[in-house]
Design a protein around this motif. Structure first.
Motif, PDB file in Angstrom:
ATOM      1  N   ILE A  49       0.807  -1.128  -0.112  1.00  0.00           N
ATOM      2  CA  ILE A  49       0.057   0.058   0.017  1.00  0.00           C
ATOM      3  C   ILE A  49       0.873   1.252  -0.194  1.00  0.00           C
ATOM      4  O   ILE A  49       0.581   2.113  -0.522  1.00  0.00           O
ATOM      5  CB  ILE A  49      -0.910  -0.013   0.976  1.00  0.00           C
ATOM      6  N   ILE A  50       1.853   1.222   0.679  1.00  0.00           N
ATOM      7  CA  ILE A  50       2.704   2.362   1.000  1.00  0.00           C
ATOM      8  C   ILE A  50       3.501   2.722  -0.368  1.00  0.00           C
ATOM      9  O   ILE A  50       3.747   3.692  -0.787  1.00  0.00           O
ATOM     10  CB  ILE A  50       3.759   2.296   2.000  1.00  0.00           C
ATOM     11  N   GLY A  51       4.204   1.431  -1.082  1.00  0.00           N
ATOM     12  CA  GLY A  51       4.731   1.731  -2.553  1.00  0.00           C
ATOM     13  C   GLY A  51       3.584   2.129  -3.581  1.00  0.00           C
ATOM     14  O   GLY A  51       3.902   2.800  -4.355  1.00  0.00           O
ATOM     15  N   GLY A  52       2.428   1.619  -3.413  1.00  0.00           N
ATOM     16  CA  GLY A  52       1.502   2.188  -4.453  1.00  0.00           C
ATOM     17  C   GLY A  52       1.111   3.586  -4.247  1.00  0.00           C
ATOM     18  O   GLY A  52       1.122   4.263  -5.323  1.00  0.00           O
ATOM     19  N   ILE A  53       0.888   4.113  -2.932  1.00  0.00           N
ATOM     20  CA  ILE A  53       0.710   5.399  -2.888  1.00  0.00           C
ATOM     21  C   ILE A  53       1.973   6.324  -3.076  1.00  0.00           C
ATOM     22  O   ILE A  53       1.764   7.402  -3.843  1.00  0.00           O
ATOM     23  CB  ILE A  53       0.263   5.653  -1.460  1.00  0.00           C
ATOM     24  N   ALA A  54       3.288   5.926  -2.758  1.00  0.00           N
ATOM     25  CA  ALA A  54       4.537   6.495  -3.125  1.00  0.00           C
ATOM     26  C   ALA A  54       4.522   6.622  -4.622  1.00  0.00           C
ATOM     27  O   ALA A  54       4.988   7.769  -5.189  1.00  0.00           O
ATOM     28  CB  ALA A  54       5.712   5.899  -2.404  1.00  0.00           C
ATOM     29  N   GLY A  55       4.320   5.485  -5.339  1.00  0.00           N
ATOM     30  CA  GLY A  55       4.437   5.860  -6.910  1.00  0.00           C
ATOM     31  C   GLY A  55       3.451   6.395  -7.581  1.00  0.00           C
ATOM     32  O   GLY A  55       3.728   7.213  -8.323  1.00  0.00           O
ATOM     33  N   TRP A  56       2.089   6.511  -6.974  1.00  0.00           N
ATOM     34  CA  TRP A  56       0.977   7.189  -7.569  1.00  0.00           C
ATOM     35  C   TRP A  56       1.511   8.794  -7.296  1.00  0.00           C
ATOM     36  O   TRP A  56       1.396   9.617  -8.247  1.00  0.00           O
ATOM     37  CB  TRP A  56      -0.105   7.003  -6.885  1.00  0.00           C
TER      38      TRP A  56
END
Length: 81
Positions: free
Chosen positions: A8-15
């Motif tokens: 989730i953190i990776g997805g938010i950061a990438g977005w």
């Protein structure tokens, strides 16, 4: 549970990095990968320059986003060359 938070953190950061660096959007899986790799990049670079963000989920998102922006900026430079 930790893997889910990590994703989730990776997805938010990438977005977020995709929004900051215009012209880059990789979809959900791509954003997660960019965020995770960005967190690794930031984990290496930020201590070298003496930056400490703190701990917690928000700090982890900021940390990963900074690294992902650096990663996308480098990718953008390489694509131009």
């Amino acid at each position: 549970m930790n893997i889910l938070v990590f994703l989730i953190i990776g997805g938010i950061a990438g977005w977020l990095a995709g929004l900051i660096v215009k012209g880059f959007g990789f979809g959900l899986i791509g954003n997660i990968v960019v965020g995770i790799v960005g967190a690794v990049v930031a984990g290496y670079l930020l201590p070298i320059v003496g930056v400490s963000i703190g701990s917690g989920i928000i700090a982890a998102i900021i940390h990963a986003t900074i690294g992902a922006v650096v990663l996308l900026f480098v990718i953008k430079l390489v694509k131009r060359a």
